[in-house]
Design a protein around this motif. Structure first.
Motif, mmCIF file in Angstrom:
data_model
loop_
_atom_site.group_PDB
_atom_site.id
_atom_site.type_symbol
_atom_site.label_atom_id
_atom_site.label_comp_id
_atom_site.label_asym_id
_atom_site.label_seq_id
_atom_site.Cartn_x
_atom_site.Cartn_y
_atom_site.Cartn_z
ATOM 1 N N SER A 198 0.430 37.332 -2.629
ATOM 2 C CA SER A 198 0.164 36.471 -3.770
ATOM 3 C C SER A 198 -0.984 36.724 -4.167
ATOM 4 C CB SER A 198 0.567 35.045 -3.532
ATOM 5 O OG SER A 198 -0.084 34.615 -2.463
ATOM 6 N N GLY A 199 -1.133 36.641 -5.558
ATOM 7 C CA GLY A 199 -2.615 37.069 -6.062
ATOM 8 C C GLY A 199 -2.159 37.816 -7.473
ATOM 9 N N PRO A 200 -3.133 38.641 -8.015
ATOM 10 C CA PRO A 200 -2.906 39.265 -9.194
ATOM 11 C C PRO A 200 -2.114 40.172 -8.888
ATOM 12 C CG PRO A 200 -5.277 39.162 -8.907
ATOM 13 C CD PRO A 200 -4.485 38.525 -7.482
ATOM 14 N N ARG A 201 -0.914 40.545 -9.912
ATOM 15 C CA ARG A 201 0.138 41.178 -9.833
ATOM 16 C C ARG A 201 -0.259 42.908 -9.702
ATOM 17 N NH1 ARG A 201 6.114 41.677 -8.907
ATOM 18 N NH2 ARG A 201 5.750 43.885 -8.373
ATOM 19 N N ASP A 202 -1.350 43.101 -10.782
ATOM 20 C CA ASP A 202 -1.822 44.600 -10.887
ATOM 21 C C ASP A 202 -2.650 44.972 -9.477
ATOM 22 O OD1 ASP A 202 -4.028 42.533 -11.348
ATOM 23 O OD2 ASP A 202 -5.264 44.133 -12.349
ATOM 24 N N VAL A 203 -3.374 43.880 -8.875
ATOM 25 C CA VAL A 203 -3.828 44.275 -7.519
ATOM 26 C C VAL A 203 -2.724 44.581 -6.306
ATOM 27 C CG1 VAL A 203 -5.563 43.472 -5.498
ATOM 28 C CG2 VAL A 203 -5.904 42.673 -8.040
ATOM 29 N N PHE A 204 -1.563 43.694 -6.488
ATOM 30 C CA PHE A 204 -0.556 43.920 -5.700
ATOM 31 C C PHE A 204 0.096 45.668 -6.079
ATOM 32 C CE2 PHE A 204 4.108 43.920 -5.102
ATOM 33 C CZ PHE A 204 4.194 43.893 -3.690
ATOM 34 N N ASP A 205 0.210 45.826 -7.246
ATOM 35 C CA ASP A 205 1.002 47.024 -7.713
ATOM 36 C C ASP A 205 0.001 48.127 -7.177
ATOM 37 O OD1 ASP A 205 3.223 45.720 -8.509
ATOM 38 O OD2 ASP A 205 2.540 45.638 -10.893
ATOM 39 N N ALA A 206 -1.223 48.056 -7.287
ATOM 40 C CA ALA A 206 -2.019 49.218 -6.862
ATOM 41 C C ALA A 206 -2.196 49.545 -5.537
ATOM 42 C CB ALA A 206 -3.538 48.703 -7.440
ATOM 43 N N HIS A 207 -1.713 48.538 -4.755
ATOM 44 C CA HIS A 207 -1.806 48.764 -3.301
ATOM 45 C C HIS A 207 -0.535 48.651 -2.639
ATOM 46 C CE1 HIS A 207 -6.358 49.161 -3.326
ATOM 47 N NE2 HIS A 207 -6.243 48.027 -3.896
ATOM 48 N N GLU A 234 1.989 50.620 -2.142
ATOM 49 C CA GLU A 234 2.158 51.754 -1.216
ATOM 50 C C GLU A 234 1.623 51.728 0.133
ATOM 51 O OE1 GLU A 234 1.670 55.731 -3.033
ATOM 52 O OE2 GLU A 234 2.342 56.663 -1.049
ATOM 53 N N ALA A 235 0.470 51.295 0.169
ATOM 54 C CA ALA A 235 -0.086 50.982 1.621
ATOM 55 C C ALA A 235 0.479 49.729 2.234
ATOM 56 C CB ALA A 235 -1.696 50.873 1.236
ATOM 57 N N LEU A 236 0.610 48.629 1.341
ATOM 58 C CA LEU A 236 1.296 47.476 1.869
ATOM 59 C C LEU A 236 2.703 47.730 2.581
ATOM 60 C CD1 LEU A 236 -0.188 45.016 -0.688
ATOM 61 C CD2 LEU A 236 -1.390 45.702 1.750
ATOM 62 N N ASP A 237 3.252 48.473 1.746
ATOM 63 C CA ASP A 237 4.681 48.572 2.163
ATOM 64 C C ASP A 237 4.691 49.498 3.753
ATOM 65 O OD1 ASP A 237 5.936 47.618 -0.108
ATOM 66 O OD2 ASP A 237 6.351 49.734 -1.016
ATOM 67 N N THR A 238 3.931 50.015 4.150
ATOM 68 C CA THR A 238 3.450 50.614 5.492
ATOM 69 C C THR A 238 3.900 49.293 6.438
ATOM 70 O OG1 THR A 238 1.769 51.869 4.639
ATOM 71 C CG2 THR A 238 2.132 51.797 7.105
ATOM 72 N N PHE A 239 3.490 48.163 6.182
ATOM 73 C CA PHE A 239 3.898 47.240 7.278
ATOM 74 C C PHE A 239 5.459 46.632 7.252
ATOM 75 C CE2 PHE A 239 -0.693 46.264 5.637
ATOM 76 C CZ PHE A 239 -1.205 47.068 6.604
ATOM 77 N N GLY A 240 6.214 46.938 6.381
ATOM 78 C CA GLY A 240 7.280 46.387 6.076
ATOM 79 C C GLY A 240 7.832 46.247 4.581
ATOM 80 N N SER A 248 7.698 44.570 1.270
ATOM 81 C CA SER A 248 6.413 43.638 0.611
ATOM 82 C C SER A 248 7.280 42.730 -0.485
ATOM 83 C CB SER A 248 5.662 44.815 -0.337
ATOM 84 O OG SER A 248 5.043 45.535 0.695
ATOM 85 N N ASN A 249 6.979 41.637 -0.127
ATOM 86 C CA ASN A 249 7.493 40.485 -1.137
ATOM 87 C C ASN A 249 6.450 39.509 -1.765
ATOM 88 O OD1 ASN A 249 9.109 38.148 -1.991
ATOM 89 N ND2 ASN A 249 10.245 38.152 -0.090
ATOM 90 N N TYR A 250 6.455 39.999 -3.225
ATOM 91 C CA TYR A 250 5.206 39.568 -3.871
ATOM 92 C C TYR A 250 5.922 38.208 -4.522
ATOM 93 C CZ TYR A 250 2.122 38.892 -7.990
ATOM 94 O OH TYR A 250 1.499 38.280 -8.529
#
Ligand SMILES: NC(=O)c1ccc[n+]([C@@H]2O[C@H](COP(=O)([O-])OP(=O)(O)OC[C@H]3O[C@@H](n4cnc5c(N)ncnc54)[C@H](OP(=O)(O)O)[C@@H]3O)[C@@H](O)[C@H]2O)c1
Length: 288
Positions: free
Chosen positions: A136-145, A147-153, A155-157
């Motif tokens: 959770s947090g700004p959607r654009d920050v989530f979108d920007a990262h 690909e990296a975050l999907d590395t962990f499993g 990603s549920n925004y």
């Protein structure tokens, strides 16, 4: 290895932080790591990570800083001396919604972007099917990262409010610990009778699976605010049957303290005149 070149820093190399850093390395990313006890960097350095001499150096090394420490206080302590301006901090440390919101403000005041996350996996599950993380947090920050975050499993925004990831995380953990309470009590009863927990385990697993529908059924009743429909196992009957759990436990030298809170709530709700309703109606006593 995908050969992805976007760098990441991981602060905190306990069981979880090490798994997160390992997943980023496996994905081919340049990874900088830091841990309070420096020896924990060694296995990751062997796999290609760069060990920073301080948390501040680690934050300076990559735009993306992933933080996985023990608790909120340790996150503040570790980030305090670092220059956060221009960085994105993704906090994957377990905490409360309020802590996440306050940390978001604290990080933002220091010129950095912020996402909070709740990891729904154990360290060996990271990067494997079934692992997922709330963000959770700004959607654009989530979108920007992403690909990296999907590395962990997966990603549920879950929304812009930074507290929402922790809320979802703690709600799922509440369900999990409730299940652990029941499992521990069941085995204590079985062991108290001199029976084998291993032999009993398939019966317990099967029963919990059969009762798994309660989550969906209760959800529908809670959203309707009506606990009087399709009652087949009424609360009054369950309050009476529940009495037998502590009685049987006592007979076998087993404490029933794990079950006592639910027992008290069932008795109160029945005494308040809701005995003909579904058990879900106990939730009305959980308002503070
Ligand atoms: N393990 C799981 O199954 C799991 C699952 C989901 C979420 N999480 C969450 O992930 C986070 C990390 O868990 P973990 O399993 O990695 O725990 P852990 O193995 O106990 O590691 C704790 C980490 O925090 C560091 N730390 C503690 N206090 C510190 C301080 N004051 N200053 C600097 N560093 C400090 C430790 O450094 P040292 O090595 O120097 O002690 C270590 O890196 C926790 O918030 C946990 O709730 C864990």
């Amino acid at each position: 290895m995908s050969g992805n070149t976007t760098a990441a820093t991981v602060l905190g190399l306990g069981a979880m932080g090490s798994a997160l850093a390992g997943a980023l390395l496996d994905a081919g990313r340049p990874v900088t790591v830091w841990n309070r006890s420096a020896d924990k960097t060694k296995p990751l350095v062997t796999r290609g990570a760069v060990a920073a001499g301080s948390a501040a150096e680690a934050v300076a090394a990559s735009e993306l800083a992933i933080v996985c420490l023990l608790d909120d206080a340790s996150v503040r302590e570790v980030l305090e001396p670092a220059s956060l301006a221009g960085r994105t901090v993704v906090n994957l440390t377990n905490g409360t919604p309020r802590q996440a919101r306050e940390l978001a403000d604290w990080v933002s005041e220091r010129g950095a972007k912020f996402l909070d996350g709740g990891i729904m996996a154990t360290p060996p599950m990271i990067g494997q099917p079934g692992a997922f993380v709330f963000y959770s947090g700004p959607r654009d920050v989530f979108d920007a990262h992403r690909e990296a975050l999907d590395t962990f499993g997966g990603s549920n925004y879950v929304g812009e409010d930074p507290g929402l990831a922790a809320l979802h995380d703690l709600a799922l953990l509440s369900g999990m610990y409730g299940q652990f309470i029941g499992i521990l009590q069941a085995y204590a009863l079985i062991r108290g009778a001199g029976l084998s927990a291993v032999e009993f385990a398939p019966l317990l697993s099967g029963w919990l699976t059969a009762m798994g529908g309660f989550a969906e059924q209760a959800a529908a009743e809670i959203d309707r605010g009506d606990y009087t429909q399709n009652v087949v196992s009424n609360l009054g009957m369950q309050a009476a049957a529940f009495e037998n759990l502590p009685l049987a436990a006592a007979d076998q030298g087993v404490s029933a303290e794990l079950l006592a809170p639910l027992h008290q709530l069932l008795l109160r709700r029945a005494a308040d005149g809701h005995g003909a309703e579904n058990l879900t109606s106990v939730i009305e006593l959980l308002k503070n």
